[in-house]
Design an enzyme around this catalytic site. Structure first.
Site, PDB file in Angstrom:
ATOM      1  N   GLY A 270     -11.348   5.619  -4.518  1.00 20.94           N
ATOM      2  CA  GLY A 270     -10.158   5.975  -5.274  1.00 20.94           C
ATOM      3  C   GLY A 270      -9.108   4.887  -5.082  1.00 20.94           C
ATOM      4  O   GLY A 270      -8.512   4.390  -6.032  1.00 20.94           O
ATOM      5  N   HIS A 304      -1.677   9.810  -0.235  1.00 22.34           N
ATOM      6  CA  HIS A 304      -2.742   9.615   0.762  1.00 22.34           C
ATOM      7  C   HIS A 304      -2.694   8.173   1.304  1.00 22.34           C
ATOM      8  O   HIS A 304      -2.681   7.958   2.515  1.00 22.34           O
ATOM      9  CB  HIS A 304      -4.082   9.924   0.083  1.00 22.34           C
ATOM     10  N   GLU A 305      -2.643   7.197   0.406  1.00 19.67           N
ATOM     11  CA  GLU A 305      -2.638   5.801   0.855  1.00 19.67           C
ATOM     12  C   GLU A 305      -1.356   5.486   1.616  1.00 19.67           C
ATOM     13  O   GLU A 305      -1.363   4.689   2.557  1.00 19.67           O
ATOM     14  CB  GLU A 305      -2.794   4.849  -0.329  1.00 19.67           C
ATOM     15  N   HIS A 308      -1.591   6.584   5.173  1.00 20.87           N
ATOM     16  CA  HIS A 308      -2.375   5.630   5.963  1.00 20.87           C
ATOM     17  C   HIS A 308      -1.533   4.463   6.486  1.00 20.87           C
ATOM     18  O   HIS A 308      -1.938   3.800   7.434  1.00 20.87           O
ATOM     19  CB  HIS A 308      -3.468   5.007   5.097  1.00 20.87           C
ATOM     20  N   GLU A 327      -9.023   9.622   7.541  1.00 15.19           N
ATOM     21  CA  GLU A 327      -9.168  10.259   6.227  1.00 15.19           C
ATOM     22  C   GLU A 327      -8.716  11.714   6.244  1.00 15.19           C
ATOM     23  O   GLU A 327      -8.019  12.171   5.346  1.00 15.19           O
ATOM     24  CB  GLU A 327     -10.606  10.143   5.745  1.00 15.19           C
TER      25      GLU A 327
HETATM   26 ZN   LIG Z   1      -8.060   7.287   2.918  1.00 16.52          ZN
END
Ligand SMILES: [Zn+2]
Length: 829
Positions: A270, A304-305, A308, A327
């Site tokens: 993704g 999400h990114e 991180h 994750e």
């Molecule tokens: Zn990820």
């Protein structure tokens, strides 16, 4: 043959080698010089680029180690000024001996651009012929574009110098500065792990913005520049809100300076969380109309990114065995961030995605979320699946219920502060939560994270009981809600319970349907009593709580796959539910499940047409009932196209004459109609005509999928060549071909190829690697060939040896899917 070309294949880094290397050296600086103009290379324009890396590192004097280099040709290598012999390069490694305390190694090589999305990927846009590059270093692909000590715990600051065509934009992990004509410098002073170093270069179109002192950049290929402008407002809003949320929540500001989001072509995942410059699939810059649910999914990916950047990038796992933690954490936190801080609540989507994890957790390939050891880097990749994402995130959600938010967030802040810019292990996070007040967390983690499989929460005689899987017993307490529904589906009673070893008699005094985990908070399989299913079908349209409907749908999907629920009854349930379903993300997923599973492998061929026609009628009714121009109308239309059996209906829509008001034939809808029409009629001319009108990269994938689905022997033979033989096509074209190949109602045409799949798939390891190898085998798996005979053939193939790991994994999972369909057909016909 040239002496300086390595004839040996790269080997995967062992954990023991990584530990040994980390104990021996410290990298102090990385300088990488790339020439992307091919000016310095002979006769290989467009295929090769030049890469020179200079690494300063400290070492135990007198010791030896190696660095990683997976180039096409080693031009030169020197250590502390002394040239290294050509033979020092073997198996993707350059041996370094006689180390001093302070060392400098310089490696120059000719490297190949990749077409499989790993290393430095090169894409030529068919829309205008422009070339685009981006680097994907995950998981061990960094040495495909620069020499390095490739392991997560050897971090270093980086400086890139890049020569590129004058009209290009170049971006990377730090601010990019143009220092001369076609010459760029990118510096990131914060230490980076090799697996998230990136570079994005080409005539990209850009939108820039500034939020709270952070420079934001959004980039996409020029042919999608207009679409990027249209999406920019939403992208900026979500990114800004997520930054504010994470700054509030994590107690540390974003540490990498600028933040770029490059929407790139042919992207396998993704997105990838490279610090300061994430790469993200460019399908998310929509060419056609997108629904709010699609935008919500994109917001989840963006968040999400961004999560991180702290969890993974600021504090990085020491070794790949903690990859799950990156994750699971990003997945959980992103859903929370979007729900709390953006206009895209995401817990329904979270619940839908859990199905991905439940399938993985019940397959023969299941594994614990944590602690598989990952003996080497590639082994870690094999366990990177729905368990790392969906299950891990759901288990973290239970952990928050167990710890409470104060302890959860307090521990996180402690963890970020203590390990910033370094590496850490899961044990360090447990220690941080324990300092924040958590008790007995090791035991909790052993049951939930270090044990495979999931509990079943079963309803029988009005009570709820927990059943641990016999092959993976564990002692788990579920903090859940239980609801009782009245005759009409409304919640008559609701209570919170802690469900452990003993059945909970809650609500048993009353009649009515009992729904465990009514708020969808835990990680478990919900099993209704067999007699409950017709009653659930009767009331599903009246259940007003969307979370309860979601729990029922997920239970139905599990029960179908367990041969515990007649697929015909499951279809009745879904058809009864769709008209009243308020959540688009749920509507879409259940309509898809009905089409791909309940009228696919779980349907006897003789009944397929009738079941598909029923589903089609329900989608048409949903279209008619929806407001013109609404998302629901579009979703229903999308679902009506692949279930349509009447070419005249499709022609009328495609010609526009009978297209309902509120719908417009954009590129995606036109391709959907052409694909279905050509599949039904065998008219290949339609595909070529459409392709002449749409010369985009996405059009090429649509065309590849549609060509593979044509019901003719010639089309299947041509598609098979693309799938099973080396070709110059992009990985995306191969995936699309795989998706189109095996179709319902083409059993005779496909029969030979089903057998050939099992004979020939093993040989694809000779010319495909990594992600593309496993993904192609997974997408092309003939799961519609539901028979005892094919199942036996599949099992025989798996029993043989010599299958490459990614193929073995794809075959184990595909065969599990096939085995379940065979069992259901055995029981229900
Ligand atoms: Zn990820």
């Amino acid at each position: 043959m040239r002496a300086d070309t390595s004839e040996t294949d790269p080997v995967s880094l062992l954990r023991s080698e990584a530990e040994q290397r980390a104990s021996m050296i410290t990298v102090t600086s990385m300088r990488v010089d790339l020439d992307l103009t091919s000016a310095t290379l002979e006769g290989a324009a467009g295929e090769l680029f030049a890469s020179t890396t200079t690494i300063d590192f400290r070492a135990t004097p007198g010791g030896r180690t190696f660095l990683d280099f997976k180039g096409r040709r080693l031009i030169s290598a020197t250590l502390n000024g002394t040239a290294l012999p050509a033979e020092s390069w073997r198996n993707g490694r350059i041996e370094l001996t006689g180390l001093a305390e302070a060392n400098t190694v310089v490696v120059s090589g000719e490297m190949a651009y990749s077409s499989d999305g790993e290393g430095l990927h090169r894409h030529v846009d068919p829309a205008d012929g422009h070339t685009y590059l981006y680097a994907m270093s995950f998981l061990d692909a960094a040495p495909r574009w620069f020499a390095c000590f490739d392991q997560p715990d050897l971090k270093s600051p980086y400086a890139f110098e890049v020569t590129a065509p004058e009209e290009w934009t170049v971006i990377g992990n730090g601010p990019a500065e143009k220092v001369g004509p076609g010459r760029w410098r990118i510096v990131q002073e914060r230490p980076l792990s090799t697996y998230f170093v990136t570079l994005v270069a080409g005539p990209y179109a850009s939108v820039r913005h500034r939020h709270d002192g952070i420079e934001l950049g959004f980039h996409v290929r020029a042919s999608l520049g207009e679409q990027l402008q249209a999406e920019a407002k939403d992208l900026i809003e979500v990114t800004s809100q997520a930054f504010d949320y994470y700054h509030r929540t994590f107690g540390v500001r974003y540490p990498f300076g600028e933040y770029h989001q490059a929407f790139v072509p042919d992207f396998n995942a993704g997105a990838m969380e490279n610090p300061g410059c994430i790469t993200i699939r460019d399908q998310l810059i929509y060419r056609s109309r997108a629904t709010t649910a699609q935008r919500a999914g994109r917001a989840g990916l963006i968040a999400h990114e961004m999560a991180h950047q702290w969890f993974g990038d600021l504090v990085t796992m020491t070794w790949w065995d903690d990859l799950w933690l990156n994750e699971s954490f990003a997945e959980y936190v992103a859903h929370r961030c979007c729900t709390d801080a953006t206009r895209y609540p995401l817990w329904m989507e979270f619940g839908i995605r859990k199905d991905w994890g439940r399938i993985a957790d019940q397959a023969p390939s299941t594994h614990p979320v944590a602690g598989n050891g990952s003996a080497d880097a590639q082994a870690a990749l094999q366990d990177f699946d729905g368990i790392s994402y969906a299950k891990g995130a759901a288990v973290l959600r239970q952990l928050v219920a167990y710890l409470g938010d104060d302890v959860f967030l307090g521990g996180l802040k402690d963890y970020f502060a203590r390990h910033a810019y370094g590496n850490a292990e899961f044990a360090d996070l447990i220690a941080a939560w324990t300092r924040a007040g958590a008790v007995d967390l090791d035991r909790w983690a052993a049951n939930w994270l270090r044990t495979s499989g999931l509990d079943t929460l079963a309803v029988a005689d009005g009570a709820v009981r927990r059943i641990a899987p016999a092959d993976h017993p564990a002692d788990r307490t579920h903090a859940i809600e239980v609801a009782r529904l009245d005759e009409g589906g409304a919640v008559a009673e609701r209570t919170r319970i802690q469900l452990a070893g003993t059945p909970h008699p809650a609500l048993s005094r009353s009649k009515g349907l009992i729904v465990p985990d009514a708020a969808d908070e835990t990680w478990a399989k919900i099993a209704f009593d067999g007699g409950d299913w017709p009653r659930l079908t009767a009331v599903i349209g009246g259940i007003t709580d969307p979370a309860i409907r979601l729990v029922v749908f997920n239970a139905a999907r599990d029960a179908v796959r367990d041969a515990a629920l007649d697929p015909a009854e499951a279809l009745r349930l879904i058809l009864a539910a769709l008209p009243a379903e308020t959540e688009d993300v749920v509507w879409e997923a259940m309509a898809r499940f009905a089409r791909t599973e309940l009228t696919g492998p779980y349907c006897p061929p003789a009944e397929r047409a009738a079941r598909q026609a029923e589903l089609h009628r329900v989608t048409l009714a949903a279209m008619a009932a929806a407001a013109a121009g609404s998302d629901r109308q579009l979703l229903a239309f999308r679902a009506a196209i692949p279930t349509a059996a009447d070419p005249e209906l499709l022609r009328g829509w495609l010609g526009g004459e009978t297209l309902p008001a509120g719908l417009e034939l954009d590129q995606d809808l036109s391709w959907g109609l052409v694909s279905r029409l050509s599949e039904l009629t065998g008219d290949a001319g339609l595909i070529e005509e459409r392709l002449a009108a749409d010369r985009s990269a996405l059009a090429e994938q649509h065309a590849a999928r549609a060509r593979a689905a044509l019901p003719t022997a010639e089309a299947k033979a041509a598609a098979w060549e693309l799938l099973l033989r080396p070709s110059t096509g992009s990985a995306y074209q191969v995936y699309a071909t795989a998706e189109g190949f095996f179709r319902p109602d083409q059993d005779e045409l496909a029969a030979d190829y089903v057998r050939r799949y099992f004979d020939e798939i093993g040989a694809t390891a000779g010319f495909r690697t990594g992600w593309a190898l496993g993904r192609t085998a997974e997408l092309a798996y003939p799961y519609l060939a539901v028979s005892e005979e094919i199942l036996a053939l599949a099992e025989q193939t798996l029993a043989g040896d010599g299958l490459a790991d990614p193929l073995r994994r794809a075959l184990i999972d595909g065969t599990d899917r096939l085995r379940r369909a065979v069992a259901a057909r055995r029981r229900f016909g």
